[in-house]
Scaffold this motif. Structure first.
Motif, PDB file in Angstrom:
ATOM      1  N   SER A 365       0.941  -0.971   0.121  1.00 19.57           N
ATOM      2  CA  SER A 365       0.036   0.135   0.033  1.00 19.57           C
ATOM      3  C   SER A 365       0.822   1.304  -0.008  1.00 19.57           C
ATOM      4  O   SER A 365       2.046   1.340   0.491  1.00 19.57           O
ATOM      5  CB  SER A 365      -0.898   0.134   1.087  1.00 19.57           C
ATOM      6  OG  SER A 365      -1.882  -1.178   1.408  1.00 19.57           O
ATOM      7  N   GLU A 367       0.492   5.769  -0.077  1.00 20.83           N
ATOM      8  CA  GLU A 367      -0.353   6.777  -0.100  1.00 20.83           C
ATOM      9  C   GLU A 367      -0.094   8.077  -1.095  1.00 20.83           C
ATOM     10  O   GLU A 367       1.067   8.584  -1.008  1.00 20.83           O
ATOM     11  CB  GLU A 367      -0.661   7.435   1.318  1.00 20.83           C
ATOM     12  CG  GLU A 367      -1.394   8.502   1.595  1.00 20.83           C
ATOM     13  CD  GLU A 367      -2.995   8.199   1.843  1.00 20.83           C
ATOM     14  OE1 GLU A 367      -2.945   6.701   2.280  1.00 20.83           O
ATOM     15  OE2 GLU A 367      -3.952   8.723   1.673  1.00 20.83           O
ATOM     16  N   HIS A 368      -1.157   8.121  -1.947  1.00 23.71           N
ATOM     17  CA  HIS A 368      -0.498   9.432  -2.809  1.00 23.71           C
ATOM     18  C   HIS A 368      -1.088  10.574  -2.591  1.00 23.71           C
ATOM     19  O   HIS A 368      -2.255  10.754  -1.784  1.00 23.71           O
ATOM     20  CB  HIS A 368      -1.030   9.119  -4.313  1.00 23.71           C
ATOM     21  CG  HIS A 368      -0.735  10.032  -5.199  1.00 23.71           C
ATOM     22  ND1 HIS A 368      -1.287  11.165  -5.616  1.00 23.71           N
ATOM     23  CD2 HIS A 368       0.419   9.925  -6.215  1.00 23.71           C
ATOM     24  CE1 HIS A 368      -0.801  11.718  -6.450  1.00 23.71           C
ATOM     25  NE2 HIS A 368       0.300  11.093  -6.883  1.00 23.71           N
ATOM     26  N   ARG A 369      -0.392  11.797  -2.524  1.00 23.61           N
ATOM     27  CA  ARG A 369      -0.842  12.978  -1.917  1.00 23.61           C
ATOM     28  C   ARG A 369      -2.060  13.635  -2.373  1.00 23.61           C
ATOM     29  O   ARG A 369      -2.646  14.460  -1.739  1.00 23.61           O
ATOM     30  CB  ARG A 369       0.462  14.059  -1.731  1.00 23.61           C
ATOM     31  CG  ARG A 369       0.809  14.469  -2.891  1.00 23.61           C
ATOM     32  CD  ARG A 369       2.131  15.238  -2.727  1.00 23.61           C
ATOM     33  NE  ARG A 369       3.263  14.182  -3.014  1.00 23.61           N
ATOM     34  CZ  ARG A 369       4.326  14.514  -3.311  1.00 23.61           C
ATOM     35  NH1 ARG A 369       4.803  15.592  -3.321  1.00 23.61           N
ATOM     36  NH2 ARG A 369       5.348  13.516  -3.600  1.00 23.61           N
ATOM     37  N   GLY A 372      -4.854   9.703  -2.781  1.00 27.95           N
ATOM     38  CA  GLY A 372      -5.023   8.922  -1.560  1.00 27.95           C
ATOM     39  C   GLY A 372      -4.277   7.488  -1.658  1.00 27.95           C
ATOM     40  O   GLY A 372      -3.452   7.290  -2.439  1.00 27.95           O
ATOM     41  N   PRO A 373      -5.103   6.717  -0.898  1.00 28.98           N
ATOM     42  CA  PRO A 373      -4.314   5.192  -1.007  1.00 28.98           C
ATOM     43  C   PRO A 373      -4.497   4.257  -2.154  1.00 28.98           C
ATOM     44  O   PRO A 373      -5.387   4.438  -2.920  1.00 28.98           O
ATOM     45  CB  PRO A 373      -5.294   4.496   0.063  1.00 28.98           C
ATOM     46  CG  PRO A 373      -6.612   5.077   0.260  1.00 28.98           C
ATOM     47  CD  PRO A 373      -6.336   6.695  -0.352  1.00 28.98           C
ATOM     48  N   GLU A 374      -3.630   3.768  -2.441  1.00 31.18           N
ATOM     49  CA  GLU A 374      -3.308   2.630  -3.520  1.00 31.18           C
ATOM     50  C   GLU A 374      -2.560   1.461  -3.237  1.00 31.18           C
ATOM     51  O   GLU A 374      -1.585   1.617  -2.233  1.00 31.18           O
ATOM     52  CB  GLU A 374      -3.053   3.526  -4.736  1.00 31.18           C
ATOM     53  CG  GLU A 374      -1.763   4.509  -4.597  1.00 31.18           C
ATOM     54  CD  GLU A 374      -1.503   5.398  -5.729  1.00 31.18           C
ATOM     55  OE1 GLU A 374      -2.183   6.103  -6.274  1.00 31.18           O
ATOM     56  OE2 GLU A 374      -0.180   5.140  -6.335  1.00 31.18           O
TER      57      GLU A 374
END
Lengths: 430, 433
Positions: A365, A367-369, A372-374
């Protein structure tokens, strides 16, 4: 635990897959990777965008990096790069042939600022030869290298019916680059010397077909030369691709017996793929299927003999009818118990939740700013003493330009001036 | 100029492609690679044999190595590995999980004799997890990872219509293994520390599907989730793989049809042409070559929404224009025009004919080698170039048992010891074979 490339700094001017994935592989090994983009951004940001300039492809191929926007069409932008490169160990690029020279990021220019620089460059066709200046991309080089036709992905006239689910030449070129960079770092550590590492999509496409691309005359006189003659006859008669493909398929081929156990068969509720490579694997499958009359592994079986096709067809039919009588779960249990290589045909969309993928943590996992989560495919290797994998997401366009310049000694006023002139960053109007 | 891995010694117990190809690349980089085989030989030797135990596949995936035969079932054979390993830097293995332990050539066993050893193990599914101990092969990793279905290579039952022309998971695993070995050598050079590296075919196949395998809820809500619920609906009503493929809609559904206007093939008046455009400038180059006006294709503007109603009709209209244009001239002429415009395009070549391609020849991709038994051969050489420590193919593949005695003598065995090991069957081929 730091990665094996801990402390190594990489600057990349890359786009799409071949360059960017090399950067991901280096970041996974612990290098600090900074991606340099033009104000327009890497074009893969716009392939199936789901937020402006953000796409799944870009996220997957640029995780683990920080981002910097510099306009290299401006001399002042080139100066920024020349100043930055002094602090970097590695430069990675996959711009078109001739572009690097034009924008001042070719090997000869950059090494003036960093003598022991390791410079990796991937192009479509290489730096010499009749196609050196031609544009290339994975699909085009798949067509050029024979990979597309070899995969039978073309219709009667040679136009493709299937586009591959992946970009094999791009990925292999990216991995070749990461390999070359690591070997060059080892060489630099031992000798102090930097160097240029280069590869091509064409070479990558051929590496993937190494057994078919080569000439081994002793083998070819029996197996390949008749096919080549048949193909040149067909071509002289304006044959279609379909006829050429059929000729390749029907040639005398020792692989036919191999393919009985390296193929797929329907079962009651789906299909099973068998992947036998060795006589032992085939014995395991025969044991699980209770097949007793198969001479194809006997020492005296001639795989290109006159009756080989008939025997192969008989054994294949027996396997087909046997497997058709059972269900997927029954056959998988029996084949697994026998130790035979077999699998159901899975869907990629389900793989993120696959128990083996989860157990191996192949899709960590992140977290893209912005978005969000990916969960993404992570590092390719595990190493016992040096960490692999990176938890950093793909950079948003221009988010870290100022930070990075400040870290590399640019004063706040300089940064403001460069931004005002459009040399760095995305201009307010974009 | 020596290669980057000059002086590095590699011992491998490998078979088929994933392990052997890693050894080839380490040898291309200048390492001294010794392959250990059982008396039966690598299974690849039997696949398309051209003379007993010699096949084109084996030659390709084992060039540049020396070969020895050891009986690793025999404690005396295992003792040979343990003695040799003290002088090696790298050990490669792609046996079944559990086999290294059984043959006393696992990491802990070997590092006792060489504390800073770099040990690389490639397996099908990786060292842990519910499938860790299952058998695998490239085609299995393709099926398991979704690569085969994603490539639409399956019929309505899910059985493969097409077997891929290459072994993608094997190759990616081999490349990754080589990267990791080089990174580990760099780490050892800086710290003195060796380590164990694990790679798997499954990881290799997943990397190849990187962007499509990932989960990104913000994106997936629009693009992927409708596909997943469509797949579930087809499955619920017992639909075939064909139905599932239809519901999935392939890459077009994930990326949008407009992208494939310029990333795909068209028929020409005498064949076909492949376009590989990945950027807006590329697409403009194609339109220029085709004589289309800038306004003729609204799909390439920033505000075109490939998922909006009516977008498919717009894409189909442009496709018809492009198809008509390409149908009006020959492949050769279109290649010339597209090359002049700078657009990525190619004819569709046949793999067996690539050896004569002028670009392949100009780059020196193919190397000429001389095999001890079967004579001259030309094959794909090192996959990249390095300016200060050039790569070079180190020679042809070894015949089975070709270098056993030479290697043992080189590593300190006396002629008497070698003779004793050979007569006991711990090394070399049995006398009657």
């Amino acid at each position: 635990m730091p990665g094996p490339l801990d402390g190594i700094k990489v600057l990349e001017l890359t786009q799409i897959i071949a360059g960017p994935y090399c950067g991901v592989a280096l970041a996974d090994l612990g290098a600090e990777v900074i991606k340099l983009e033009s104000p327009a951004g890497d074009a893969s940001r716009k392939i199936a965008q789901f937020a402006p300039g953000e796409s799944k492809a870009f996220h997957g191929l640029n995780r683990g990096k920080r981002g910097l926007v510099v306009d290299l069409s401006k001399p002042a932008g080139q100066e920024v790069t020349h100043r930055l490169i002094r602090d970097f160990d590695v430069f990675v690029t996959n711009v078109r042939p001739g572009v690097a020279e034009r924008i001042g990021v070719d090997y000869e220019t950059l090494r003036q600022f960093r003598e022991d620089l390791i410079y990796f460059e991937v192009t479509g066709y290489g730096d010499r030869g009749p196609s050196a200046q031609r544009a290339g991309s994975d699909l085009v080089v798949q067509a050029y290298s024979g990979l597309l036709a070899g995969d039978l992905k073309v219709g009667a006239n040679g136009a493709p019916e299937h586009i591959t689910a992946t970009a094999p030449s791009d990925y292999v070129a990216a991995l070749g680059g990461a390999m070359g960079v690591c070997a060059a770092l080892f060489h630099r550590e031992r000798t102090g010397e930097g160097q240029r590492v280069s590869t091509t999509l064409l070479g990558a496409g051929l590496a993937l077909q190494a057994p078919w691309a080569g000439d081994v005359p002793v083998s070819d006189s029996i197996l390949l030369d008749p096919l080549r003659r048949m193909m040149s006859d067909l071509r002289a008669n304006n044959a279609t691709y379909a006829e050429m493909i059929e000729a390749r398929r029907s040639r005398p081929n020792q692989g036919k017996a191999f393919r009985i156990y390296y193929s797929g068969y329907p079962v009651k509720d789906g299909a099973i793929i068998l992947g036998a490579l060795t006589p032992q694997n085939r014995d395991q499958i025969r044991a699980a299927l209770e097949i007793t009359d198969d001479p194809t592994d006997d020492e005296d079986f001639n795989a290109i003999g006159p009756d080989a096709d008939v025997i192969v067809a008989r054994v294949e039919a027996e396997i087909r009818s046997t497997l058709a009588g059972g269900t997927m779960s029954d056959w998988m249990a029996r084949l697994d118990a026998a130790g035979a290589p077999a699998s159901p045909v899975n869907w990629l969309e389900d793989m993120a939740d696959d128990p083996q993928v989860v157990a191996m943590d192949l899709m960590p996992s992140i977290e893209h700013r912005l978005t969000g989560p990916e969960r993404q495919v992570g590092a390719l290797v595990e190493m016992s003493k040096t960490e692999t994998g990176s938890s950093r997401p793909a950079p948003t366009l221009d988010a870290e330009t100022d930070d990075i310049l400040r870290e590399h000694g640019f004063a706040a006023e300089q940064i403001a001036r460069l931004r005002a002139s459009g040399t760095i960053g995305v201009s307010a109007g974009d | 100029m020596p290669g980057a891995l000059d002086g590095i010694k590699v011992l491998e117990v490998t078979q088929i492609i994933a392990g052997p190809m890693c050894g080839v690349m380490l040898s291309d980089l200048g390492a001294d690679v010794i392959k250990i085989e059982s008396a039966a030989g690598d299974g690849m030797r039997l696949l398309g044999q051209i003379s007993p135990g010699e096949s084109k596949g084996f030659h390709v995936f084992n060039r540049g190595k020396r070969g020895m035969v050891l009986n690793l079932q025999d404690p005396d054979g295992q003792a040979v590995v343990q003695r040799l390993i003290a002088e090696m830097d790298v050990f490669l293995i792609n046996a079944r999980p559990g086999v290294p332990e059984r043959l006393s050539i696992d990491y802990d066993g070997l590092r006792a004799h060489k504390p800073d050893l770099i040990y690389l193990e490639n397996t099908a599914y990786g060292p842990t997890g519910p499938s860790a101990h299952r058998a695998g092969a490239d085609i299995i990793a393709q099926a398991y990872s979704g690569l085969m279905a994603g490539d639409e290579k399956v019929d309505e039952h899910g059985g493969p219509d097409l077997i891929t022309a290459t072994t993608p998971a094997d190759f990616v695993a081999a490349f990754t293994s080589t990267i990791a070995v080089c990174a580990a050598l760099f780490h050892r050079e800086r710290t003195g520390e060796g380590q164990k590296i694990d790679t798997s075919l499954l990881a290799g196949a997943m990397v190849l599907q990187n962007a499509f395998a990932s989960r990104m809820p913000v994106s997936d809500a629009v693009l992927l989730d409708p596909i997943l619920s469509g797949l579930a609906a087809v499955r619920d009503r017992g639909g075939s793989y064909r139905d599932l493929l239809g519901a999935r809609g392939g890459l077009r559904a994930l990326v949008g049809g407009a992208f494939f206007l310029y990333y795909g093939g068209y028929q020409t008046s005498d064949g076909a042409i492949m376009l590989g455009c990945v950027t807006p400038p590329n697409r403009q180059q194609v339109r220029n070559a085709l004589g289309l006006e800038p306004g003729d294709d609204p799909t390439d503007g920033g505000d075109f929404n490939p998922l909006a109603d009516g977008s498919e009709e717009i894409v189909a209209g442009i496709r018809a224009k492009i198809s008509d244009a390409f149908a009006s001239d020959t492949t050769e002429n279109w290649i010339a025009k597209l090359d002049a415009a700078g657009a990525p395009a190619s004819q569709v070549n046949i793999p067996e004919e690539m050896i004569d391609d002028p670009q392949v020849q100009a780059l020196g991709i193919m190397v000429d080698l001389e095999h001890r038994l079967t004579g001259p051969e030309t094959m794909v050489g090192p996959p990249f170039r390095m300016s200060a420590s050039p790569l070079a193919a180190q020679g042809a593949s070894p015949p089975l048992d070709g270098d056993t005695d030479e290697v043992l003598i080189e590593y300190g065995y006396t002629a008497e010891e070698v003779a004793a090991l050979r007569s006991s069957g711990a090394v070399g081929l049995p006398a009657d074979s």
